[in-house]
Design a protein around this motif. Structure first.
Motif, PDB file in Angstrom:
ATOM      1  N   ILE A  75      -1.128 -32.853 -34.312  1.00 27.64           N
ATOM      2  CA  ILE A  75      -0.269 -31.658 -34.348  1.00 27.64           C
ATOM      3  C   ILE A  75       0.044 -31.180 -32.922  1.00 27.64           C
ATOM      4  O   ILE A  75       1.196 -30.918 -32.570  1.00 27.64           O
ATOM      5  N   TYR A  76      -0.988 -31.081 -32.081  1.00 25.25           N
ATOM      6  CA  TYR A  76      -0.751 -30.700 -30.673  1.00 25.25           C
ATOM      7  C   TYR A  76       0.264 -31.644 -30.032  1.00 25.25           C
ATOM      8  O   TYR A  76       1.227 -31.228 -29.389  1.00 25.25           O
ATOM      9  N   LEU A  77       0.003 -32.939 -30.236  1.00 21.94           N
ATOM     10  CA  LEU A  77       0.855 -33.945 -29.594  1.00 21.94           C
ATOM     11  C   LEU A  77       2.304 -33.787 -30.032  1.00 21.94           C
ATOM     12  O   LEU A  77       3.224 -33.772 -29.210  1.00 21.94           O
ATOM     13  N   ALA A  78       2.493 -33.618 -31.350  1.00 19.26           N
ATOM     14  CA  ALA A  78       3.856 -33.493 -31.878  1.00 19.26           C
ATOM     15  C   ALA A  78       4.544 -32.270 -31.274  1.00 19.26           C
ATOM     16  O   ALA A  78       5.688 -32.351 -30.798  1.00 19.26           O
ATOM     17  N   VAL A  79       3.827 -31.145 -31.262  1.00 15.38           N
ATOM     18  CA  VAL A  79       4.435 -29.916 -30.745  1.00 15.38           C
ATOM     19  C   VAL A  79       4.791 -30.074 -29.263  1.00 15.38           C
ATOM     20  O   VAL A  79       5.889 -29.721 -28.829  1.00 15.38           O
ATOM     21  N   VAL A  80       3.859 -30.643 -28.505  1.00 14.44           N
ATOM     22  CA  VAL A  80       4.106 -30.797 -27.070  1.00 14.44           C
ATOM     23  C   VAL A  80       5.295 -31.729 -26.824  1.00 14.44           C
ATOM     24  O   VAL A  80       6.172 -31.441 -25.997  1.00 14.44           O
TER      25      VAL A  80
ATOM     26  N   PHE B   8       8.558 -29.821 -27.788  1.00 14.39           N
ATOM     27  CA  PHE B   8       8.923 -28.790 -26.809  1.00 14.39           C
ATOM     28  C   PHE B   8       9.343 -29.412 -25.477  1.00 14.39           C
ATOM     29  O   PHE B   8      10.273 -28.936 -24.829  1.00 14.39           O
ATOM     30  N   THR B   9       8.662 -30.466 -25.080  1.00 13.79           N
ATOM     31  CA  THR B   9       9.029 -31.110 -23.809  1.00 13.79           C
ATOM     32  C   THR B   9      10.454 -31.646 -23.873  1.00 13.79           C
ATOM     33  O   THR B   9      11.236 -31.497 -22.932  1.00 13.79           O
ATOM     34  N   LYS B  10      10.798 -32.245 -25.025  1.00 14.83           N
ATOM     35  CA  LYS B  10      12.170 -32.736 -25.218  1.00 14.83           C
ATOM     36  C   LYS B  10      13.173 -31.598 -25.081  1.00 14.83           C
ATOM     37  O   LYS B  10      14.203 -31.716 -24.412  1.00 14.83           O
ATOM     38  N   LEU B  11      12.850 -30.467 -25.737  1.00 14.43           N
ATOM     39  CA  LEU B  11      13.752 -29.319 -25.702  1.00 14.43           C
ATOM     40  C   LEU B  11      13.932 -28.809 -24.265  1.00 14.43           C
ATOM     41  O   LEU B  11      15.036 -28.475 -23.841  1.00 14.43           O
ATOM     42  N   VAL B  12      12.828 -28.771 -23.530  1.00 12.23           N
ATOM     43  CA  VAL B  12      12.916 -28.281 -22.145  1.00 12.23           C
ATOM     44  C   VAL B  12      13.770 -29.216 -21.297  1.00 12.23           C
ATOM     45  O   VAL B  12      14.601 -28.775 -20.501  1.00 12.23           O
ATOM     46  N   LYS B  13      13.578 -30.523 -21.501  1.00 15.51           N
ATOM     47  CA  LYS B  13      14.388 -31.502 -20.765  1.00 15.51           C
ATOM     48  C   LYS B  13      15.870 -31.252 -21.017  1.00 15.51           C
ATOM     49  O   LYS B  13      16.687 -31.283 -20.109  1.00 15.51           O
ATOM     50  N   ARG B  14      16.176 -30.994 -22.303  1.00 11.48           N
ATOM     51  CA  ARG B  14      17.575 -30.775 -22.647  1.00 11.48           C
ATOM     52  C   ARG B  14      18.095 -29.496 -21.984  1.00 11.48           C
ATOM     53  O   ARG B  14      19.185 -29.468 -21.422  1.00 11.48           O
ATOM     54  N   LEU B  15      17.272 -28.447 -22.041  1.00  9.41           N
ATOM     55  CA  LEU B  15      17.643 -27.174 -21.411  1.00  9.41           C
ATOM     56  C   LEU B  15      17.889 -27.378 -19.915  1.00  9.41           C
ATOM     57  O   LEU B  15      18.870 -26.892 -19.348  1.00  9.41           O
ATOM     58  N   GLU B  16      16.991 -28.125 -19.306  1.00 11.99           N
ATOM     59  CA  GLU B  16      17.085 -28.378 -17.876  1.00 11.99           C
ATOM     60  C   GLU B  16      18.405 -29.070 -17.539  1.00 11.99           C
ATOM     61  O   GLU B  16      19.094 -28.706 -16.604  1.00 11.99           O
ATOM     62  N   ARG B  17      18.731 -30.063 -18.353  1.00  8.53           N
ATOM     63  CA  ARG B  17      19.970 -30.809 -18.119  1.00  8.53           C
ATOM     64  C   ARG B  17      21.182 -29.900 -18.282  1.00  8.53           C
ATOM     65  O   ARG B  17      22.101 -29.923 -17.486  1.00  8.53           O
ATOM     66  N   ARG B  18      21.134 -29.069 -19.329  1.00 10.92           N
ATOM     67  CA  ARG B  18      22.253 -28.152 -19.572  1.00 10.92           C
ATOM     68  C   ARG B  18      22.440 -27.201 -18.390  1.00 10.92           C
ATOM     69  O   ARG B  18      23.554 -26.954 -17.925  1.00 10.92           O
ATOM     70  N   LEU B  19      21.323 -26.648 -17.910  1.00 14.23           N
ATOM     71  CA  LEU B  19      21.410 -25.697 -16.795  1.00 14.23           C
ATOM     72  C   LEU B  19      21.937 -26.379 -15.543  1.00 14.23           C
ATOM     73  O   LEU B  19      22.710 -25.814 -14.776  1.00 14.23           O
TER      74      LEU B  19
END
Ligand SMILES: Nc1ncnc2c1ncn2[C@@H]1O[C@H](COP(=O)(O)OP(=O)(O)O)[C@@H](O)[C@H]1O
Ligand SMILES: [Mg+2]
Lengths: 316, 244
Positions: free
Chosen positions: B220-225, B228-239
């Protein structure tokens, strides 16, 4: 503490040291309303520092900058004689002197003490009662202008434009009038649009700075400063970061401004601009004003050998 | 092979289905998210204050020192306080901080969740402060000077110009801090909180089988991390790609 003839900006005995590097070594100048003063000089001679001392982006080491009849530079009001007299330090010393030299007159003791007491002596006594504070405030209000207020009246245009990257062109221009002059959004936008129209960039109102060319950025930076209705505009090499083909469009805006009666202090290497619109040209070298004259005299009849040397290099 | 599979199914039933034990994990996971979320918020609040104090001290100390007086003394006092806080927080283990909070500072409180939020928030604040300080420094000095030259004071310049630009750089890093905290809060069980880790451990204690519950917790930890890491990468790229 007031000057007789009121120059718009008056600089008196300005010194600026960066550590042991003595960049400005005693500069005094007066700039009258409507004047266009062009400042030239070799690179590293202190031109930018001089300009930045006028609005206190650099704090002078010594010297005074006046905006009309108000002092801009922070000279500590604690050093004012009336304030010193009220301090406990003074009163203590006065009592000591009085008992040590019973014969001396009050006036002579006072004169001696006021010369002797330094601001450090008063620092730990800074919170002494109402009378002290209200006198301080009175002295301050009569003689000083708050630096943020002063900067509203002294616009500045930078070599690197420094448009706010997070804001659109229109927001760049309206931010300060709205927040600082409490202008309504409609009024500020209307004024910004008029200014943009004047420089032919109305269609860029909603663009972000990254979408603009250097020349466009600098013209908008000028407009941003103008939106505050400043009394004087400072330009620090406004065309030096531009591609050659864009220099003209910026200089044209500046010339128009100069002809409209704006008071300007311009650091530049554009000698053509100086000849055409300057009312006075100043040559700064090694942190001092080496020569100062009307453009005609300045360029046709330079006196200082260093200026002659400098001109021979830049006027090919 | 078949036996092994049957054994696995039985283990699964025992650990998760019997007595609806999977809801323990769900409840624990919710607790982990709640603590992490509020601790991140608190960390951001603390980080903003610390970064503001420290960078305004750095920026104004020269001119204020010369004038001396009350303002300078207050600012340098708070600057010293912030320095002390950073040293203590970074120099001691999180578990110890949590235990001290629970058993000493908030010994009389019965709300252990709140104590955990405060403890992790205070810990996170030290790291967030550095993120913000880096963010402030990454904004070009010319932006600040342009603001001041128009007549904005220090705070206005920060608020209208520097901080909005800083956020673009700082936002992905704050999300990363959230991800770090998800894992860091797994020690909340030390003070009796039933977070995800503790829930897995409770199941283990009940069923006397460690494999299933602990691997489930890890997954569960692994999946969540990972998500979220994927989402942050995407956010970073968008910004990064956005013009503004
Ligand atoms: N912030 C600063 N800190 C230290 N030295 C500086 C700073 N700004 C300028 N100087 C020094 O002051 C001198 C004059 O710089 P400047 O006023 O920029 O000259 P100019 O604009 O005429 O080229 C240079 O020697 C420069 O290195
Ligand atoms: Mg320069």
């Amino acid at each position: 503490m007031t000057t007789e003839k009121k120059a718009l900006v008056k600089v008196d005995g300005l010194y600026k040291y960066f550590g042991s590097n003595r960049v400005l070594r005693g500069i005094s100048a007066e700039i009258d309303k409507g004047e266009v003063v062009v400042v030239i000089g070799p690179s590293g001679s202190g031109k930018s520092t001089f300009l930045r001392c006028l609005n206190l982006l650099e704090e002078p080491t010594y010297g005074e900058v006046w905006l009309e009849d108000k002092l801009v530079t922070p000279v500590d009001p604690y050093l004012h004689a009336d304030v010193i007299e009220l301090s406990k330090t003074y009163q203590k010393l006065f009592a000591q002197h009085k008992s040590a030299h019973p014969g001396a007159s009050d006036e002579s003791i006072k004169e001696e003490l006021i010369k002797k007491i330094k601001v450090e002596d008063l620092l730990h006594e800074k919170h002494e009662g109402k009378a002290y504070k209200s006198l301080m405030k009175k002295i301050y209000d009569e003689n000083y202008i708050n630096i943020n207020l002063a900067r509203q009246k002294i616009g500045m245009v930078f070599q690197q434009f420094n448009l706010f990257e997070n804001l659109t062109v229109i927001d760049n221009i309206t931010l300060a009038p709205m927040k600082l002059l409490k202008m309504s959004k409609e009024d500020a936008t209307k004024k910004a649009n008029e200014l943009l129209e004047r420089i032919g960039l109305l269609d860029k109102a909603d663009a972000y700075p990254v979408q603009l060319s250097g020349g466009q950025k600098q013209r908008i930076a000028i407009v941003r400063a103008l939106a505050m209705d400043p009394d004087v505009l400072l330009f620090d090499e406004p065309t030096s970061a531009l591609d050659p083909e864009m220099v003209g469009e910026v200089l044209d805006v500046m010339k128009e401004l100069a002809k409209s009666g704006m008071t300007m202090v311009v650091v530049t290497h554009e000698m053509g601009f100086a000849k055409e619109v300057a009312s006075r040209v100043i040559f700064i070298d090694e942190g001092v004003i080496m020569e100062e004259n009307t453009p005609e005299e300045f360029f046709s009849n330079p006196q200082n050998p260093r200026l002659r040397d400098f001109l021979s290099k830049v006027l090919i | 092979m078949k036996e092994w599979f049957a054994d696995l199914t039985q283990q699964f039933e025992l650990n998760f289905i019997t007595g609806d034990r999977w809801t323990w994990l769900l409840e624990g996971f919710k607790m982990t998210l709640v603590i992490t979320f509020f601790a991140t918020l608190l960390g951001i609040a603390i980080g903003v204050v610390i970064a503001t104090v420290r960078s305004s001290y750095d920026k104004n100390k020269e001119s204020m020192k010369k004038k001396g007086g009350f303002g300078y003394r207050i600012l340098s006092f708070f600057n010293g306080l912030c320095g002390l806080y950073l040293t203590v927080i970074r120099g001691t283990p999180v578990v110890v901080q949590l235990l001290i909070m629970y058993f000493i500072i908030f010994a009389s409180s019965t709300n252990s969740t709140m104590v955990a939020v405060i403890s992790f928030g205070i810990n996170s604040g030290a790291y967030v402060a550095e993120i913000f300080r880096g963010g402030i420094m990454s904004v070009d000095k010319g932006q600040f000077e342009a603001g001041r030259s128009l007549g904005f004071n220090y705070i206005q310049t920060m608020r209208y110009i520097v901080i909005p630009q800083m956020f673009k750089i700082v936002l992905p890093m704050l999300c990363n801090e959230f991800i770090v905290l998800i894992k860091e809060t797994s020690i909340a069980g030390y003070v009796g909180i039933r977070d995800l880790t503790k829930a897995g451990d409770l199941i283990r204690g009940r069923t006397f089988s460690a494999f299933m519950p602990l691997i489930a917790v890890a997954l569960i930890y692994l999946a969540v991390v990972i998500i979220f890491t994927k989402l942050v990468k995407r956010l970073e790229r968008r910004l990064r790609n956005s013009d503004h």
